[in-house]
Write an enzyme that holds these catalytic residues in place. Structure first.
Site, short mmCIF file in Angstrom:
data_model
loop_
_atom_site.label_atom_id
_atom_site.label_comp_id
_atom_site.label_asym_id
_atom_site.label_seq_id
_atom_site.Cartn_x
_atom_site.Cartn_y
_atom_site.Cartn_z
N GLY A 11 0.82 -1.22 0.00
CA GLY A 11 0.00 0.00 0.00
C GLY A 11 0.85 1.26 0.00
O GLY A 11 0.40 2.32 0.44
N SER A 38 -1.21 -0.90 -13.10
CA SER A 38 -2.41 -0.13 -13.38
C SER A 38 -2.27 0.49 -14.77
O SER A 38 -1.16 0.81 -15.20
CB SER A 38 -2.53 0.97 -12.32
OG SER A 38 -3.31 2.02 -12.79
N ASP A 61 0.31 -8.01 -5.85
CA ASP A 61 -1.07 -7.78 -5.43
C ASP A 61 -1.32 -8.62 -4.19
O ASP A 61 -0.80 -9.74 -4.07
CB ASP A 61 -2.03 -8.21 -6.55
CG ASP A 61 -3.42 -7.62 -6.36
OD1 ASP A 61 -3.78 -6.70 -7.11
OD2 ASP A 61 -4.14 -8.09 -5.45
N GLN A 93 -8.47 -2.43 0.02
CA GLN A 93 -9.60 -1.74 -0.58
C GLN A 93 -10.18 -0.99 0.62
O GLN A 93 -10.87 -1.58 1.44
CB GLN A 93 -10.57 -2.76 -1.19
CG GLN A 93 -11.66 -2.16 -2.07
CD GLN A 93 -12.52 -1.12 -1.39
OE1 GLN A 93 -12.21 0.09 -1.40
NE2 GLN A 93 -13.61 -1.53 -0.77
N SER A 94 -9.88 0.28 0.73
CA SER A 94 -10.10 0.99 2.00
C SER A 94 -11.39 1.81 2.05
O SER A 94 -11.63 2.49 3.03
CB SER A 94 -8.89 1.90 2.27
OG SER A 94 -8.92 2.99 1.37
N TYR A 105 -14.11 -9.02 -3.26
CA TYR A 105 -12.77 -8.50 -3.53
C TYR A 105 -12.19 -7.86 -2.26
O TYR A 105 -11.01 -8.02 -1.93
CB TYR A 105 -12.80 -7.48 -4.68
CG TYR A 105 -11.47 -6.79 -4.85
CD1 TYR A 105 -10.39 -7.46 -5.41
CD2 TYR A 105 -11.28 -5.48 -4.40
CE1 TYR A 105 -9.15 -6.85 -5.52
CE2 TYR A 105 -10.06 -4.86 -4.51
CZ TYR A 105 -9.00 -5.54 -5.07
OH TYR A 105 -7.77 -4.94 -5.17
N THR A 137 -8.45 -0.93 12.06
CA THR A 137 -9.26 0.28 11.88
C THR A 137 -10.34 0.44 12.94
O THR A 137 -10.89 -0.55 13.45
CB THR A 137 -9.92 0.26 10.49
OG1 THR A 137 -10.96 1.24 10.44
CG2 THR A 137 -10.55 -1.09 10.16
N GLU A 139 -13.17 1.18 12.26
CA GLU A 139 -14.41 0.62 11.70
C GLU A 139 -14.76 -0.71 12.37
O GLU A 139 -15.91 -1.15 12.31
CB GLU A 139 -14.26 0.42 10.19
CG GLU A 139 -14.35 1.71 9.39
CD GLU A 139 -15.76 2.32 9.39
OE1 GLU A 139 -16.70 1.62 9.06
OE2 GLU A 139 -15.87 3.51 9.72
N TYR A 161 -16.09 -4.16 4.50
CA TYR A 161 -14.73 -3.67 4.78
C TYR A 161 -14.34 -4.02 6.22
O TYR A 161 -13.29 -4.60 6.48
CB TYR A 161 -14.67 -2.16 4.55
CG TYR A 161 -13.42 -1.50 5.10
CD1 TYR A 161 -12.20 -1.61 4.43
CD2 TYR A 161 -13.46 -0.75 6.28
CE1 TYR A 161 -11.05 -0.99 4.93
CE2 TYR A 161 -12.32 -0.14 6.79
CZ TYR A 161 -11.13 -0.26 6.11
OH TYR A 161 -9.99 0.33 6.62
N LYS A 165 -11.54 -6.61 7.71
CA LYS A 165 -10.48 -6.13 8.60
C LYS A 165 -10.53 -6.85 9.95
O LYS A 165 -9.52 -6.96 10.64
CB LYS A 165 -10.60 -4.62 8.80
CG LYS A 165 -10.16 -3.80 7.59
CD LYS A 165 -8.65 -3.68 7.53
CE LYS A 165 -8.20 -2.71 6.45
NZ LYS A 165 -6.73 -2.56 6.41
#
Ligand code: NAP
Ligand code: F7E
Length: 352
Positions: A11, A38, A61, A93-94, A105, A137, A139, A161, A165
């Protein structure tokens, strides 16, 4: 560069990865970074470091375990005498809302990706030299069970998400206990700044303000403006990540400012810095923010930005990090928003 200071950042092209790479290079680390292939340029945040001999990038990846194994093997071969390898797992994937659109994903990258990286460490026999940081996180607290939230607060994730996590948090803890790995979770509350992705709320607000001031648009359209977040500066938070890996023993730490502010407050503050005093009428999806001086409607709500399950309030208690790591946030909420307003509007606002 110091031969014993080697790090690997997944990242590295993201907000935190770019600040962390700068911090580690300033501390004489040789920094390896994982980047994704990319079709458009995804390296803008680290472009200024490209020609620094302390930086080496590897394509890969988080969903590709073979390449994670190979990269770590290459790092091991390049530094045969290294006594410590600091690994910062920041790739994810934040975006919480997007995780509802791409749950599988998100789980692969954020959850299983962490497992794949831990396995790549073990299969390269790097467990005894590796110190592992996991980007956990706030979250995880989701539908919060306690105010403010600290390391001991039970988790209640509210999005794919956060659930991804949660898996990563526990697998890190399990590998620490099962294999004695130096693996720590940083439970970080929201943090942003001038490198923040454009579709996170604080950046969307300051970019939107800039567009309104330049006459490129006449409105800013948002989702739930009544949620509250504990928002700090990414630059302050990457120092906390580094401090966690300098401890003799691994552990889990909250990093937060200890203040919480609603999205509505963020909007009022940013617009106020451009001398636009906002007033509100209506509620929920009918709320409209208008310029008190001109009467012009500027802020609108579109429920398409709502999440199927929202995290209403996050408010962190970082006293453990203060006590054990000596970490404290340096940037105030007002300073952070002022920096972003300056970047996105060119208005210089002095916080007193
Ligand atoms: P960010 O700006 O979105 O950066 C995410 C990074 O992950 C980017 O480098 C991205 O690469 C990379 N990435 C995404 N999917 C990947 C995959 N499948 N394989 C390899 N790399 C992948 O996020 P951030 O704000 O810097 O956050 C860093 C970490 O902290 C993330 O894990 C995030 O979930 C976590 N976190 C963030 C906050 C916050 O408020 N910022 C708070 C708590 C935790 P591209 O550049 O190619 O897209
Ligand atoms: O939303 C509300 C939205 O997407 C913040 C990530 O870094 O921090 C971040 O996750 C709040 C939410 O961040 C819009 O509903 C209103 O209540 O900026 P956000 P987040 O979901 O808190 C945590 C700690 C992470 O770990 C994540 O990686 O703002 N909101 N209107 C909006 N949010 C967005 N994105 N866009 C809007 O238009």
């Amino acid at each position: 560069m110091n031969a014993n200071r080697v790090a690997f950042i997944t990242g590295i092209t993201g907000q935190d990865g770019s600040y962390l790479a700068e911090l580690l290079i300033s501390k004489e680390y040789l920094v390896h970074g994982l980047i994704r292939r990319s079709s458009t340029i995804n390296t803008a945040r680290i472009a200024h470091l490209f020609h620094n001999p302390a930086l080496k990038l590897h394509y890969g990846d988080m969903t590709d375990s073979a390449c994670l194994y190979k990269i770590l093997n290459n790092i091991k071969t390049a530094h045969p005498t290294m006594e410590r390898l600091e690994i910062y797992n920041l790739a994810a994937q934040s975006h919480v809302k997007i995780s509802f659109e791409m749950p599988e994903y998100t789980a692969d990258t954020d959850g299983f990706g962490t497992l794949k990286l831990l396995e790549a460490i073990r299969n390269n026999n790097l467990d005894s030299v590796a110190r592992f940081y996991q980007a956990s996180t706030s979250e995880l607290y989701g539908k919060v069970q306690e105010m403010p939230q600290r390391e001991t607060t039970p988790f209640y994730p509210r999005s794919p998400y956060a659930v991804g996590k949660l898996y990563a948090y526990w697998i890190v803890k399990n590998y620490r206990e099962a294999y004695g790995m130096h693996a720590s979770n940083g439970i970080l509350f929201n943090h942003g700044g001038v490198r923040r992705g454009h579709n996170f709320v604080e950046r969307k607000i300051t970019l939107g303000l800039g567009k309104i001031l330049r006459g490129e648009t006449d409105r800013l359209i948002l989702g739930n403006i009544d949620s509250q977040r504990d928002l700090g500066s990414a630059q302050d938070y990457v120092e906390g990540m580094w401090l966690m890996l300098q401890q003799d023993a691994p552990d889990d730490y909250v990093l937060a400012t200890g203040e919480t502010h609603s999205v509505r407050e963020m909007i009022e503050l940013a617009f106020g810095m451009a001398s636009i005093r906002l007033k509100w009428r209506g509620t929920g999806s009918n709320a409209v923010g208008y310029d008190e001086a001109t009467g012009k409607d500027l802020i609108f709500i579109d429920p398409k930005y709502y999440r199927p399950t929202e995290v209403d309030v996050l408010w962190g208690d970082a006293s453990k990090a203060a006590q054990v790591l000596g970490w404290r946030p340096r940037t105030s909420f007002q300073q952070l928003i002022a920096e972003m307003v300056q970047q996105d509007t060119q208005i210089v606002y002095k916080v007193v």
